[in-house]
Design an enzyme around this catalytic site. Structure first.
Site, PDB file in Angstrom:
ATOM      1  CG  HIS A   1      13.609  -4.254 -38.264  1.00 47.50           C
ATOM      2  ND1 HIS A   1      12.617  -4.149 -39.194  1.00 47.50           N
ATOM      3  CD2 HIS A   1      13.236  -5.250 -37.429  1.00 47.50           C
ATOM      4  CE1 HIS A   1      11.662  -5.028 -38.924  1.00 47.50           C
ATOM      5  NE2 HIS A   1      12.011  -5.709 -37.857  1.00 47.50           N
TER       6      HIS A   1
ATOM      7  CG  ASP B   1      15.352 -10.354 -31.878  1.00 55.36           C
ATOM      8  OD1 ASP B   1      15.217 -10.082 -33.085  1.00 55.36           O
ATOM      9  OD2 ASP B   1      14.574 -11.091 -31.250  1.00 55.36           O
TER      10      ASP B   1
END
Ligand code: SDX
Length: 394
Positions: free
Chosen positions: A270, A328
């Protein structure tokens, strides 16, 4: 020395903005919507309540929530003319292509009547977008599977209505399982806002020119579609499918670590979180609940995901680079189990993120010092030079 500039490698064009909406502590893995932890909102609240919170800054009283819920519910239908727009798409069009087009097309119905300088009209446009995005998402899904569009039912809750519009058919009413509706609602909360991510920054930049909110949200949808951003949930499930079995995980871990291999573990890493994405924990728990209520005893993809996470989190490469699962990683398995095709995963992300985009757009427009966005550039091209005629070019 390039051109007129001395190249300064330390130069970074950090376009930043102030916001009161969402706080992320990437090192600690903290996510707060208007100060409330995402875990508590997902566990104890509902999506429309989080919509009210993100838009207005405070949790609603019972009376405020009732009015807000009614206002959203009464705007869930879209103009019938949108059906003709929908039918212009190829049947095999990716639902995200349909969403980019359909949400932008809402401008045609409301652009003239939306004075963005009027707070009342901004709120009406905001509520219209939150209300209509599930209807458009369900239309995109129905069109892609060749089934007739199912209209919203005002007697149903927000997530329940969406599942009804997706999975009911004229021949048979889809009985929405309350646990699945709750799971869908919680998934929407997890995806609602996330500070200045790529698509939110796109919406802010588009909105800074004074473009109407429908066109700005369409721009956000286009940006979210990318596999490095909102498209990662679809890519993560495809990756798990490609790995297939637990014994093939080491091969893919090696590929992810190979600098010469463009392969990345989808759903991992991320820009901000250098710790576990708090949303991923709630998503994993929701995944187990959904599989259980659907009687799916063992999902081979979930087995691969859990083992992949275990191996990656004990691997020095991922530890050093602080790479953890993000939202996700488990969402795809959950959405697949609920009956959605992978092509709908990012559509669901866009559906939920619409409230975050709208809240951030409002915050930008309300800022009296707001000016048109204009990211800085460091020119590294050719220095000034004179035109050369064809016969003199080498
Ligand atoms: C979302 O911004 C947001 O808030 C987005 C989002 C939201 O809610 O809006 O949270 C939603 O977009 C989540 C992210 C979904 N994307 C993916 O899961 C795609 C896979 N992830 C990678 O593409 C990547 O992690 C990014 C794009 C998310 C971040 O890329 P960065 O900024 O390069 O990550 P980094 O700086 O932390 O990387 C550090 C190192 C780099 O190697 P070096 O240059 O140091 O050698 O780790 C490597 C990266 O190449 N790396 C990975 C990796 N992610 C980063 N290596 C293998 N697999 C990965 N997934």
């Amino acid at each position: 020395q390039t051109g007129h500039f001395t190249y300064d490698p330390g130069f970074t064009s950090t376009a930043s903005c102030e916001s009161k909406i969402t706080y992320i502590d990437g090192e600690e893995g903290v996510l707060l919507y208007r100060g409330y932890p995402i875990e508590q909102l997902a566990e104890k609240g509902n999506f429309l309540e989080s919509c009210y919170l993100l838009l207005n800054g405070e949790l609603p009283t019972a009376a405020e929530f009732k009015e807000f819920d009614k206002a959203i519910t009464n705007h869930t239908m879209v103009h019938e003319q949108m059906q003709f727009f929908l039918r212009g798409f190829r049947r095999d069009a990716h639902p995200m292509a349909i969403m980019c087009g359909m949400v932008g097309a809402l401008s045609a119905f409301y652009h003239d009547s939306t004075d963005i300088n009027d707070p009342v009209q901004r709120m009406i446009a905001s509520r219209r977008l939150i209300a209509k995005i599930p209807t458009l998402a369900a239309m995109a899904y129905k069109y892609s599977v060749g089934q007739p569009v199912v209209y919203p039912k005002n007697s149903l809750g927000y997530a329940e209505n969406f599942l009804h519009m997706c999975f009911s058919v004229p021949a048979e009413e889809y009985k929405v399982d309350p646990i699945l509706a709750r799971a869908m609602d919680r998934i929407f909360i997890l995806h609602a806002d996330h500070e200045q991510n790529a698509s939110t920054s796109t919406v802010r930049l588009a909105g800074s020119s004074g473009a109407n909110p429908f066109a700005c949200i369409a721009a956000g949808i286009a940006c979210l579609w990318g596999p490095a951003h909102g498209g990662a949930n679809e890519a993560a499930l495809e990756m798990l499918r490609e790995i297939g079995t637990v014994d093939r995980i080491p091969e893919y871990i090696a590929k992810a670590k190979d600098k010469n291999d463009p392969f990345r573990l989808m759903g991992f890493g991320h820009r901000v979180y250098k710790n576990y994405d708090p949303r991923a924990r709630v998503m994993q728990k929701t995944c187990h609940e959904v599989l259980q209520v659907l009687g799916i005893k063992d999902d081979p993809l979930l087995d691969v995901a859990i083992e992949l996470e275990r191996i990656a989190l004990s691997d020095s490469y991922f530890i050093e680079k602080k790479l953890y699962p993000n939202i996700d990683f488990y969402s795809g398995i959950t959405l697949k189990a609920m009956g959605f095709p992978t092509t709908m995963f990012t559509v669901l992300f866009a559906l939920a993120r619409t409230v975050g985009w709208v809240a951030q757009w409002n915050e930008m427009i309300e800022d009296p010092d707001q000016r048109i966005g204009r990211p800085r550039q460091l020119y590294t091209g050719a220095p000034r030079r004179d035109y050369v005629s064809f016969d003199k070019r080498k």
